[in-house]
Design an enzyme around this catalytic site. Structure first.
Site, PDB file in Angstrom:
ATOM      1  CE1 TYR B 101      -3.576   2.727   1.099  1.00 38.76           C
ATOM      2  CE2 TYR B 101      -1.682   3.607   2.296  1.00 38.76           C
ATOM      3  CZ  TYR B 101      -2.954   3.770   1.786  1.00 38.76           C
ATOM      4  OH  TYR B 101      -3.598   4.966   1.930  1.00 38.76           O
ATOM      5  CD  GLU B 189      -6.015   4.883  -0.246  1.00 35.89           C
ATOM      6  OE1 GLU B 189      -5.979   5.314   0.915  1.00 35.89           O
ATOM      7  OE2 GLU B 189      -7.048   4.414  -0.757  1.00 35.89           O
TER       8      GLU B 189
END
Lengths: 291, 382
Positions: B101, B189
């Site tokens: 991530y 993101e």
């Protein structure tokens, strides 16, 4: 006493368009000591009895203001804040709404280096009743007294203040700190000033959903503030789907809902009102039958 | 403004972040021909502005163009967290060796952008943050200087001990910052940032939230807006200077100021009623604005009573009253029973204008909320 501003504070007004000019007049009528205006191209003129300059630097050289209030449109507002700070303003109040967040993030670093305090942006400003008003708050509802008020909102602040005033609890200074993700001073900055202010006996903090400023304030109160603090959080009925991504909460590890904030404040020993009327009750219990 | 995955991936691609070479489609037939163009297997992914698509059945693997057609047919029209699926992204399927991530957002407390990264990617990152916060690494970013190469490497090596992979990840982080800064995002993101079996690093999903305050700097971005039906109503309201969010209750609210509007909804709920909407008419109060606001409230058939709550600060009560009278005269449809609370600047004048028109204004917010709840309970006969 009061915090940040009083009747002696020398104020310059940046951005004398329709709104800036209107509010400059209102401030002057309230008693604010406006010494200069800044509007590119209007230098040399007189508006509402004060001299107008093309640049903040010119205004500073001629009139030595300590504070500037910004009504400059959003695309140019961050630059105007920096102009005020670089001209020596110790306090800048940014009323302008809609300044890009990244621009604010860039300028707060420079403001810190210059030692300039910033209220806002996207805020109604601040008022020390019967002394000075910097921003757009309606002066008529405020009374001088022992309650400090710090809020993220505009009209809700007026609602709270109005009920305090009607119940006989005046205010030392009331502040709308602004609703944007990145603002200058926050609850804890104002609370620290209220703690040291002799006139302030109690502080009301008005919060809302989003971010975790209220939690930070509660932690600060528990650690550093001896004066009584009363809280009020709105947005309990706001739909959760309308929240922005939770990324902010990942950073702080806290939840940004109204419920989470109410629980957090109560955990830190801060009484939280469910309604505006209850704020007055909680203030009354702590200040005694002053009215 | 939230972008959909296919839009975010396109922007990522423009900033040099490796993304799968996918195709956005709106019909099953288009999904079939996309799968023919891309080498199968492919992944068919619902394009909605909500997380949890996979769990909801909005992401399907297809081994042949025919399977892609069937997958598209089953996903199109689905409701995922109240978003209706109208678009799909057909991406080439890849063999994943690891999921990570990386994201950048603004830390409101530090007032700085911050990069977050974790080796626990591909899952709900909020869950990782809540359960195992030590598995998320943070890097503050000075927005003037930008993310620096060594800062990106410090984080990248925490995710990838292998030098080649770490440098590839660091390069993606640098480009992610360029993108965040370049488009004035409030969030970017990559989840997952995937390590493929051939060792390459690629963004398999993409999320971008743009800062609405910065849209004036990027007018072309406005064309990327894909509003859902409820957002269309909100956008239309916005074009009239109103901030509107529809809810499911029966008391329509019209308030000046966002904080007071939330307080108004809260007091209605506190007293046992249910607000039908959030509606902030803002600071100025021209009759046109009040008319639009009134039309919005009336267009919601759930609304059985309307509560107008105005605290005149800069907004003058007489302006609101004049606007309201004009609105009531102009709107031809049946208007539900109204409760009006007016106080503050020029309240006497405002109350007089309303009473000349046969409307009684209250001065207290709680009293107004109570009265609106009573009227809504009566089933709306005025």
């Amino acid at each position: 006493m009061s915090i940040l501003i009083d009747e002696n504070t020398r104020v310059m007004v940046q951005g004398l368009g329709r709104d800036g000019s209107f509010h400059a007049k209102q401030m002057k009528e309230y008693g604010t000591n406006i010494v200069a205006g800044v509007h590119p191209g209007k230098g040399g003129s007189i508006i509402h009895g004060f001299p107008v300059f093309n640049t903040a630097k010119d205004a500073a050289r001629e009139t030595d203001p300590e504070c500037s209030v910004i009504f400059v449109p959003a695309p140019f507002a961050a630059d105007a804040i920096l102009a005020a700070a670089n001209a020596g303003a110790a306090l800048v109040v940014a009323v302008t709404e809609g300044i890009p967040v990244l621009e604010m993030s860039k300028i707060v670093i420079e403001l810190n280096e210059l030692g300039t305090r910033l209220a806002g942006p996207n805020c109604p400003g601040l008022i020390s009743p019967a002394k000075s008003k910097i921003g757009i708050m309606p002066g008529g509802i405020f009374r001088k007294g022992p309650v400090g008020v710090v809020s993220r909102s505009g009209t809700l602040t007026y609602e709270v203040v109005n009920q305090l005033t009607l119940a006989g609890y005046g205010q030392s200074t009331a502040i709308g700190m602004g609703g944007d993700p990145v603002v200058g001073m926050k609850y804890d900055d104002y609370l620290e000033l209220f703690e040291d202010d002799k006139e302030t006996e109690l502080v009301v903090i008005v919060g809302e959903i989003g971010g975790t400023d209220e939690q930070d304030a509660a932690t600060f109160v528990k650690e550093r503030i001896s004066k009584p603090v009363v809280g009020y959080i709105v947005g309990r009925s706001a739909p959760p789907g309308k929240r922005m991504g939770h990324a902010g909460a990942i950073i702080s590890g806290a939840d940004s809902t109204a419920e989470a904030k109410v629980v957090f404040l109560r955990d830190k020993g801060i009484p939280v009102a469910d309604t505006v009327e209850q704020i007055v009750d909680l203030v009354g219990e702590r200040l005694g039958g002053r009215n | 403004m939230k972008l959909e995955e296919f839009q975010a991936k396109k922007l990522f691609g423009e900033y040099g972040i490796p993304v799968p070479d996918g195709i956005m489609v709106t019909t099953a037939e288009e999904a079939r021909s996309a799968a023919e163009k891309i080498e199968c297997p492919v992944v068919v992914k619902a394009q909605v502005q909500a997380g949890g698509r996979g769990k909801a059945g909005g992401v399907k693997l297809a081994g042949t163009p025919a399977e892609a057609y069937m997958a598209a047919e089953s996903i199109l029209g689905m409701d995922i967290k109240s978003f209706r699926v109208e678009r799909l992204l057909v991406d080439p399927a890849v063999s994943i060796a690891g999921e990570y991530y990386v994201g950048i957002t603004i830390d409101r407390r530090k007032k700085l952008p911050v990069m977050m990264a974790s080796a626990s990617g591909g899952v709900d990152i909020e869950k990782v943050a809540a359960e195992t916060p030590d598995q998320i690494f943070f890097q503050d970013i000075n927005p003037e200087r930008g993310l620096r190469s060594f800062e990106a490497r410090q984080i990248a090596f925490l995710l990838f001990p292998d030098k080649k992979k770490a440098l590839a990840a660091a390069s993606i982080m640098m480009k992610l910052w360029d993108c965040f800064h370049g488009v004035d995002a409030s969030l970017v993101e990559i989840n997952p940032l995937a390590e493929l079996e051939d060792g390459s690093i690629i963004a398999l999903d993409a999320k971008i939230v743009l800062d609405d305050n910065a849209m004036f700097k990027h007018p072309f971005m406005e064309e990327m807006r894909l509003p859902t039906p409820s957002e269309k109503k909100e956008l239309d309201a916005k074009s009239h200077g109103l901030s509107y969010v529809q809810l499911e209750g029966d008391i329509g609210c019209m308030v000046n100021g966002a904080g007071l509007a939330m307080a108004t909804m809260d007091i209605i709920k506190h007293l046992g009623g249910t607000p039908a909407n959030f509606l902030d008419i803002g600071g100025s109060s021209s009759p046109e604005k009040v008319i639009h606001a009134m039309e919005l409230l009336v267009s919601d058939s759930n609304v059985k009573a309307v509560f107008i709550n105005v605290f005149g600060g800069i907004t003058r009560c007489d302006d609101v009253a004049t606007g309201l009278v004009a609105a009531l005269q102009e709107i031809r449809t049946d208007i539900p029973p109204l409760v009006i609370r007016l106080t503050g600047t020029n309240e006497e004048e405002g109350i007089r204008i309303l009473s000349d028109f046969g409307i009684t204004a209250l001065k207290d917010m709680t009293e107004g909320a109570r009265e609106a709840i009573r009227l809504a309970g009566e089933g709306g006969c005025s």
